[in-house]
Motif scaffolding. Structure first.
Motif, PDB file in Angstrom:
ATOM      1  N   THR A 131      16.826   7.548  11.774  1.00 55.07           N
ATOM      2  CA  THR A 131      16.380   7.024  13.557  1.00 55.07           C
ATOM      3  C   THR A 131      14.804   7.307  13.991  1.00 55.07           C
ATOM      4  OG1 THR A 131      19.056   7.125  13.840  1.00 55.07           O
ATOM      5  CG2 THR A 131      17.406   6.934  15.521  1.00 55.07           C
ATOM      6  N   ASP A 132      14.768   8.216  13.441  1.00 58.03           N
ATOM      7  CA  ASP A 132      13.626   9.099  13.404  1.00 58.03           C
ATOM      8  C   ASP A 132      12.441   7.999  13.209  1.00 58.03           C
ATOM      9  OD1 ASP A 132      14.340  10.948  14.861  1.00 58.03           O
ATOM     10  OD2 ASP A 132      13.481  12.039  13.885  1.00 58.03           O
ATOM     11  N   ILE A 133      12.771   7.672  11.501  1.00 60.63           N
ATOM     12  CA  ILE A 133      11.629   6.385  10.966  1.00 60.63           C
ATOM     13  C   ILE A 133      11.556   4.511  11.825  1.00 60.63           C
ATOM     14  CG2 ILE A 133      11.115   5.364   8.825  1.00 60.63           C
ATOM     15  CD1 ILE A 133      12.521   7.556   7.682  1.00 60.63           C
ATOM     16  N   ALA A 134      13.044   4.722  12.206  1.00 57.42           N
ATOM     17  CA  ALA A 134      12.775   3.429  12.856  1.00 57.42           C
ATOM     18  C   ALA A 134      12.035   2.744  14.283  1.00 57.42           C
ATOM     19  CB  ALA A 134      14.484   2.939  12.715  1.00 57.42           C
ATOM     20  N   LYS A 135      12.078   4.012  15.051  1.00 57.58           N
ATOM     21  CA  LYS A 135      11.641   4.449  16.093  1.00 57.58           C
ATOM     22  C   LYS A 135       9.975   4.220  15.444  1.00 57.58           C
ATOM     23  CE  LYS A 135      14.673   7.003  18.388  1.00 57.58           C
ATOM     24  NZ  LYS A 135      15.682   8.361  19.597  1.00 57.58           N
ATOM     25  N   HIS A 136       9.201   5.287  14.280  1.00 58.59           N
ATOM     26  CA  HIS A 136       8.189   4.670  14.672  1.00 58.59           C
ATOM     27  C   HIS A 136       7.701   3.693  13.919  1.00 58.59           C
ATOM     28  CE1 HIS A 136       4.650   5.900  12.421  1.00 58.59           C
ATOM     29  NE2 HIS A 136       4.268   6.676  13.492  1.00 58.59           N
ATOM     30  N   LEU A 137       8.522   3.256  13.498  1.00 62.37           N
ATOM     31  CA  LEU A 137       8.634   1.433  13.123  1.00 62.37           C
ATOM     32  C   LEU A 137       8.235   1.589  14.221  1.00 62.37           C
ATOM     33  CD1 LEU A 137       7.467  -0.549  10.469  1.00 62.37           C
ATOM     34  CD2 LEU A 137       9.866  -0.310   9.995  1.00 62.37           C
ATOM     35  N   HIS A 138       8.855   1.124  15.050  1.00 66.92           N
ATOM     36  CA  HIS A 138       8.739   0.011  16.061  1.00 66.92           C
ATOM     37  C   HIS A 138       7.961   1.001  16.956  1.00 66.92           C
ATOM     38  CE1 HIS A 138      10.111  -2.560  19.241  1.00 66.92           C
ATOM     39  NE2 HIS A 138      10.144  -1.432  20.149  1.00 66.92           N
ATOM     40  N   ILE A 139       7.157   1.177  17.253  1.00 64.75           N
ATOM     41  CA  ILE A 139       5.926   2.466  18.293  1.00 64.75           C
ATOM     42  C   ILE A 139       4.904   1.859  17.223  1.00 64.75           C
ATOM     43  CG2 ILE A 139       5.392   3.433  19.257  1.00 64.75           C
ATOM     44  CD1 ILE A 139       8.581   4.736  19.583  1.00 64.75           C
ATOM     45  N   GLN A 140       5.003   2.155  16.285  1.00 65.82           N
ATOM     46  CA  GLN A 140       3.446   2.322  15.532  1.00 65.82           C
ATOM     47  C   GLN A 140       3.643   0.881  14.272  1.00 65.82           C
ATOM     48  OE1 GLN A 140       1.665   6.695  15.675  1.00 65.82           O
ATOM     49  NE2 GLN A 140       1.643   5.783  16.985  1.00 65.82           N
ATOM     50  N   PRO A 141       3.511  -0.273  14.214  1.00 66.79           N
ATOM     51  CA  PRO A 141       4.423  -0.830  12.806  1.00 66.79           C
ATOM     52  C   PRO A 141       2.248  -0.203  11.909  1.00 66.79           C
ATOM     53  CG  PRO A 141       3.554  -2.316  14.990  1.00 66.79           C
ATOM     54  CD  PRO A 141       3.958  -1.074  15.390  1.00 66.79           C
ATOM     55  N   LEU A 142       1.790  -0.202  12.867  1.00 62.90           N
ATOM     56  CA  LEU A 142       1.143  -0.349  11.520  1.00 62.90           C
ATOM     57  C   LEU A 142       0.295   0.921  10.849  1.00 62.90           C
ATOM     58  CD1 LEU A 142      -1.956  -2.405  14.383  1.00 62.90           C
ATOM     59  CD2 LEU A 142      -0.734  -2.806  11.929  1.00 62.90           C
ATOM     60  N   ALA A 143       0.907   1.679  11.569  1.00 60.27           N
ATOM     61  CA  ALA A 143       1.417   3.145  10.749  1.00 60.27           C
ATOM     62  C   ALA A 143       2.201   2.988   9.618  1.00 60.27           C
ATOM     63  CB  ALA A 143       1.082   4.267  11.102  1.00 60.27           C
ATOM     64  N   TRP A 144       1.982   2.250   8.637  1.00 64.81           N
ATOM     65  CA  TRP A 144       3.542   2.056   7.851  1.00 64.81           C
ATOM     66  C   TRP A 144       2.843   2.889   6.563  1.00 64.81           C
ATOM     67  CZ3 TRP A 144       8.769   1.074   6.614  1.00 64.81           C
ATOM     68  CH2 TRP A 144       8.397   0.816   5.058  1.00 64.81           C
ATOM     69  N   THR A 145       1.522   2.252   6.262  1.00 61.28           N
ATOM     70  CA  THR A 145       1.464   3.573   4.747  1.00 61.28           C
ATOM     71  C   THR A 145       0.817   4.465   5.593  1.00 61.28           C
ATOM     72  OG1 THR A 145       0.733   1.411   3.998  1.00 61.28           O
ATOM     73  CG2 THR A 145      -0.672   3.146   2.969  1.00 61.28           C
ATOM     74  N   ASN A 146       0.447   5.109   5.514  1.00 67.10           N
ATOM     75  CA  ASN A 146       0.046   6.214   6.327  1.00 67.10           C
ATOM     76  C   ASN A 146       1.059   7.639   6.618  1.00 67.10           C
ATOM     77  OD1 ASN A 146      -3.015   5.753   5.022  1.00 67.10           O
ATOM     78  ND2 ASN A 146      -3.746   5.156   7.395  1.00 67.10           N
ATOM     79  N   HIS A 147       2.439   7.283   7.139  1.00 69.02           N
ATOM     80  CA  HIS A 147       3.183   8.063   7.912  1.00 69.02           C
ATOM     81  C   HIS A 147       4.451   7.329   7.690  1.00 69.02           C
ATOM     82  CE1 HIS A 147       4.032  11.010  10.526  1.00 69.02           C
ATOM     83  NE2 HIS A 147       5.478   9.999  11.464  1.00 69.02           N
ATOM     84  N   THR A 148       4.552   6.170   7.263  1.00 70.00           N
ATOM     85  CA  THR A 148       6.143   5.259   8.024  1.00 70.00           C
ATOM     86  C   THR A 148       6.606   5.541   6.744  1.00 70.00           C
ATOM     87  OG1 THR A 148       5.427   4.676   9.994  1.00 70.00           O
ATOM     88  CG2 THR A 148       7.683   3.962   9.154  1.00 70.00           C
ATOM     89  N   GLU A 149       6.195   5.229   6.045  1.00 71.11           N
ATOM     90  CA  GLU A 149       6.927   4.571   4.165  1.00 71.11           C
ATOM     91  C   GLU A 149       6.846   6.179   3.545  1.00 71.11           C
ATOM     92  OE1 GLU A 149       5.607   2.112   0.502  1.00 71.11           O
ATOM     93  OE2 GLU A 149       4.174   2.883   1.580  1.00 71.11           O
ATOM     94  N   PRO A 150       6.174   7.474   4.083  1.00 71.61           N
ATOM     95  CA  PRO A 150       6.290   8.702   3.281  1.00 71.61           C
ATOM     96  C   PRO A 150       7.352   9.021   3.732  1.00 71.61           C
ATOM     97  CG  PRO A 150       3.836   8.460   3.096  1.00 71.61           C
ATOM     98  CD  PRO A 150       4.344   7.011   4.185  1.00 71.61           C
ATOM     99  N   MET A 151       7.220   9.478   4.970  1.00 71.04           N
ATOM    100  CA  MET A 151       9.225   9.330   5.442  1.00 71.04           C
ATOM    101  C   MET A 151       9.397   8.625   4.659  1.00 71.04           C
ATOM    102  SD  MET A 151       7.952   9.712   9.811  1.00 71.04           S
ATOM    103  CE  MET A 151       9.903   9.744  10.239  1.00 71.04           C
ATOM    104  N   LEU A 152      10.099   7.369   5.158  1.00 68.92           N
ATOM    105  CA  LEU A 152      11.049   7.252   3.701  1.00 68.92           C
ATOM    106  C   LEU A 152      11.361   6.904   2.588  1.00 68.92           C
ATOM    107  CD1 LEU A 152      13.672   4.840   4.512  1.00 68.92           C
ATOM    108  CD2 LEU A 152      11.859   3.290   4.528  1.00 68.92           C
ATOM    109  N   LEU A 153      10.601   7.441   2.348  1.00 70.85           N
ATOM    110  CA  LEU A 153      10.461   7.692   0.971  1.00 70.85           C
ATOM    111  C   LEU A 153      10.810   8.900   0.370  1.00 70.85           C
ATOM    112  CD1 LEU A 153       6.942   6.116  -0.266  1.00 70.85           C
ATOM    113  CD2 LEU A 153       9.547   5.533  -0.787  1.00 70.85           C
ATOM    114  N   LYS A 154      10.440  10.033   1.264  1.00 69.55           N
ATOM    115  CA  LYS A 154      11.026  11.293   1.088  1.00 69.55           C
ATOM    116  C   LYS A 154      12.276  11.483   1.664  1.00 69.55           C
ATOM    117  CE  LYS A 154      10.514  16.412   3.551  1.00 69.55           C
ATOM    118  NZ  LYS A 154       9.320  17.059   4.609  1.00 69.55           N
TER     119      LYS A 154
END
Length: 113
Positions: free
Chosen positions: A32-55
């Motif tokens: 849920t946190d990852i989804a919210k972050h992706l929605h709010i900051q879609p350009l942060a995928w590579t630096n923040h969101t993707e690493p959260m998802l992969l973890k």
């Protein structure tokens, strides 16, 4: 980069749909946190969101195994594959509004078979 992002999200969603056991409460909250972050900051995928998802994926052995199988399959697809075109809105919808009850039902129905 956009195709790679789609491959990651699609591999995750396919792996998630293959789970025999539902995500635990902590994993659901992380997702849920990852989804919210992706929605709010879609350009942060590579630096923040993707690493959260992969973890999160790596912390669940079954999910990680399925995810790796799908990413291996996607690596064999051509970059402009029709399979990956047009899925951005569907993925965003699933990531922003995850329906965990459906995941639980799928896991339960597989166990009953």
């Amino acid at each position: 980069m956009k195709i790679e992002m789609h491959k990651t999200k699609l591999a995750f969603l396919l792996a998630l749909s293959d789970l025999k056991n539902p995500l635990n409460e902590e994993e659901k909250q992380t997702l849920t946190d990852i989804a919210k972050h992706l929605h709010i900051q879609p350009l942060a995928w590579t630096n923040h969101t993707e690493p959260m998802l992969l973890k999160m994926i790596q912390s669940n052995p079954q999910l990680n195994k399925q995810y790796n199988q799908y990413t291996t399959q996607f690596e064999q697809l051509p970059e402009k594959s029709q399979i990956l075109s047009g899925i951005e809105q569907e993925i965003k919808s699933l990531m922003v509004n995850p329906d965990f009850s459906q995941i639980n039902l799928k896991a339960q129905s597989r166990d009953e078979k």
